[in-house]
Design a protein around this motif. Structure first.
Motif, short mmCIF file in Angstrom:
data_model
loop_
_atom_site.label_atom_id
_atom_site.label_comp_id
_atom_site.label_asym_id
_atom_site.label_seq_id
_atom_site.Cartn_x
_atom_site.Cartn_y
_atom_site.Cartn_z
N ASN A 181 22.58 15.65 30.77
CA ASN A 181 23.57 16.17 31.70
C ASN A 181 23.32 15.65 33.11
O ASN A 181 24.25 15.28 33.82
CB ASN A 181 23.56 17.69 31.67
CG ASN A 181 24.67 18.29 32.49
OD1 ASN A 181 25.83 18.22 32.12
ND2 ASN A 181 24.31 18.88 33.62
N ALA A 197 25.80 13.31 35.37
CA ALA A 197 26.24 13.68 36.72
C ALA A 197 26.04 12.53 37.70
O ALA A 197 26.88 12.30 38.59
CB ALA A 197 25.49 14.92 37.19
N TYR A 248 27.38 13.11 28.90
CA TYR A 248 27.82 14.50 28.76
C TYR A 248 28.02 14.83 27.28
O TYR A 248 27.67 15.92 26.83
CB TYR A 248 29.12 14.77 29.53
CG TYR A 248 28.96 14.95 31.02
CD1 TYR A 248 27.93 15.73 31.56
CD2 TYR A 248 29.86 14.37 31.91
CE1 TYR A 248 27.81 15.91 32.93
CE2 TYR A 248 29.75 14.55 33.27
CZ TYR A 248 28.71 15.33 33.78
OH TYR A 248 28.59 15.52 35.13
N ASN A 282 31.74 20.05 31.80
CA ASN A 282 31.47 18.75 32.44
C ASN A 282 32.12 17.62 31.66
O ASN A 282 32.76 16.74 32.24
CB ASN A 282 29.97 18.51 32.57
CG ASN A 282 29.30 19.44 33.54
OD1 ASN A 282 29.95 20.07 34.37
ND2 ASN A 282 27.99 19.56 33.43
#
Length: 109
Positions: A63, A67, A82, A103
């Motif tokens: 994750n 990002a 993701y 996300n």
């Protein structure tokens, strides 16, 4: 919290990834998130890739890397990471699954 020059000095003097290697995963994630917050993308990507190699079954490392790619405008790469975070969170009954799914949904559009 916002003294990036001091952080950079600290990070380099403690050996960069050698320092990250001594940390438990949550602390490594915190360092990566600090770099993300302060747009230290090259270092941030390096940290999260290192964490993925060290902890390949931990969704939060994927994750974090996603990002980073989202932040630098690479949604395809972000989507890949993701998606992996979602898969691992499902396998491990991770309480952050909903966050990872949101996300993923965001980068898919």
């Amino acid at each position: 919290e916002n003294n990036t020059a001091a952080f950079d000095t600290f990070y380099v003097s403690f050996g960069g990834l050698k320092f990250i290697d001594t940390l438990f995963l949550p602390h490594g994630i915190a360092v990566g998130n600090y770099c993300l917050k302060h747009h230290r993308m090259e270092r941030d990507i390096e940290i999260f890739q290192f964490l993925i190699n060290k902890f390949p079954t931990r969704a939060n490392a994927y994750n974090g890397l996603a990002a980073c790619f989202e932040d630098v405008g690479k949604p395809e790469k972000a989507e890949t990471y993701y998606q992996k975070a979602v898969e691992l969170a499902k396998q491990n009954n991770n309480y952050r699954l909903t966050i990872y799914q949101e996300n993923l949904k965001r980068v898919k559009g």
